[in-house]
Write a protein that holds these residues in place. Structure first.
Motif, PDB file in Angstrom:
ATOM      1  N   TYR A   4       0.840  -1.194   0.000  1.00 51.25           N
ATOM      2  CA  TYR A   4       0.000   0.000   0.000  1.00 51.25           C
ATOM      3  C   TYR A   4       0.877   1.247   0.000  1.00 51.25           C
ATOM      4  CZ  TYR A   4      -4.010  -2.940   0.894  1.00 51.25           C
ATOM      5  OH  TYR A   4      -4.990  -3.884   0.774  1.00 51.25           O
ATOM      6  N   VAL A  24      -7.661   0.438   4.655  1.00 48.94           N
ATOM      7  CA  VAL A  24      -7.169   0.312   3.281  1.00 48.94           C
ATOM      8  C   VAL A  24      -8.222  -0.353   2.399  1.00 48.94           C
ATOM      9  CG1 VAL A  24      -4.750   0.150   4.027  1.00 48.94           C
ATOM     10  CG2 VAL A  24      -6.087  -1.934   3.678  1.00 48.94           C
ATOM     11  N   PRO A  25      -8.180  -0.064   1.095  1.00 42.44           N
ATOM     12  CA  PRO A  25      -9.070  -0.783   0.176  1.00 42.44           C
ATOM     13  C   PRO A  25      -8.469  -2.153  -0.154  1.00 42.44           C
ATOM     14  CG  PRO A  25      -7.814   0.850  -1.029  1.00 42.44           C
ATOM     15  CD  PRO A  25      -7.449   1.006   0.428  1.00 42.44           C
ATOM     16  N   LYS A  72     -17.975  -1.116   3.976  1.00 45.28           N
ATOM     17  CA  LYS A  72     -18.037   0.151   3.250  1.00 45.28           C
ATOM     18  C   LYS A  72     -17.185   0.031   2.004  1.00 45.28           C
ATOM     19  CE  LYS A  72     -18.767   3.001   7.307  1.00 45.28           C
ATOM     20  NZ  LYS A  72     -18.322   4.139   8.089  1.00 45.28           N
ATOM     21  N   ASP A  74     -14.650   2.017  -0.691  1.00 42.40           N
ATOM     22  CA  ASP A  74     -13.764   3.165  -0.877  1.00 42.40           C
ATOM     23  C   ASP A  74     -14.240   3.936  -2.103  1.00 42.40           C
ATOM     24  OD1 ASP A  74     -11.621   4.950  -0.902  1.00 42.40           O
ATOM     25  OD2 ASP A  74     -10.263   3.522  -1.852  1.00 42.40           O
ATOM     26  N   THR A  77     -11.584   4.005  -5.087  1.00 43.98           N
ATOM     27  CA  THR A  77     -11.239   2.795  -5.829  1.00 43.98           C
ATOM     28  C   THR A  77     -12.443   1.916  -6.158  1.00 43.98           C
ATOM     29  OG1 THR A  77     -10.861   1.465  -3.844  1.00 43.98           O
ATOM     30  CG2 THR A  77      -8.961   2.703  -4.722  1.00 43.98           C
ATOM     31  N   HIS A  79     -13.478  -0.332  -4.112  1.00 42.51           N
ATOM     32  CA  HIS A  79     -13.205  -1.612  -3.467  1.00 42.51           C
ATOM     33  C   HIS A  79     -13.607  -1.570  -1.990  1.00 42.51           C
ATOM     34  CE1 HIS A  79     -11.085  -2.783  -7.059  1.00 42.51           C
ATOM     35  NE2 HIS A  79     -10.361  -1.679  -6.985  1.00 42.51           N
ATOM     36  N   LEU A  81     -13.495  -1.636   1.966  1.00 42.46           N
ATOM     37  CA  LEU A  81     -12.537  -1.102   2.926  1.00 42.46           C
ATOM     38  C   LEU A  81     -12.336  -2.076   4.084  1.00 42.46           C
ATOM     39  CD1 LEU A  81     -13.596   2.648   3.138  1.00 42.46           C
ATOM     40  CD2 LEU A  81     -11.481   1.718   2.181  1.00 42.46           C
ATOM     41  N   HIS A  83     -10.195  -2.645   7.910  1.00 42.21           N
ATOM     42  CA  HIS A  83      -9.454  -2.058   9.020  1.00 42.21           C
ATOM     43  C   HIS A  83      -8.395  -3.073   9.425  1.00 42.21           C
ATOM     44  CE1 HIS A  83      -8.811  -1.054  13.350  1.00 42.21           C
ATOM     45  NE2 HIS A  83      -8.638   0.125  12.784  1.00 42.21           N
TER      46      HIS A  83
END
Length: 101
Positions: A4, A24-25, A72, A74, A77, A79, A81, A83
């Protein structure tokens, strides 16, 4: 291993154990789970373009201790998400290491 983009400040915070989580996606067709490694690598971004990694730039490698789907998408993108959490670096050397790229 998943990579990333990150800036110098983000990499420094992870290296010093001040940051141990990220949202991050998920890459298309990819998956992340506990025990996987993630590389945050120095990148540069320009408005309207994908980030590009800096050849020979700094990076930091972490081993995931928790992965949660945020249910959720992103908006950048499209894509899912996630955590991510890992043990703070600099406190237990066995859970992560700094990597140069």
């Amino acid at each position: 291993m998943n990579t990333y983009p990150a800036d110098e400040q983000r990499i420094s915070e992870v290296e010093r154990g001040r940051s141990c989580e990220a949202v991050v996606p998920l890459a298309p067709g990819g998956s992340l789970s506990v025990g996987d490694t993630v590389l945050f690598a120095l990148s540069r971004s320009r408005a309207g373009q994908e980030p590009s990694y800096v050849k020979g730039g700094d990076s930091v490698l972490v081993t995931l201790t928790n992965v949660s789907d945020l249910d959720k998408i992103d908006p950048a993108t499209g894509h899912a998400l996630l955590h991510l959490r890992w043990e703070p670096l600099g406190q237990d050397k066995s859970t992560g290491s700094k990597a140069k790229r």
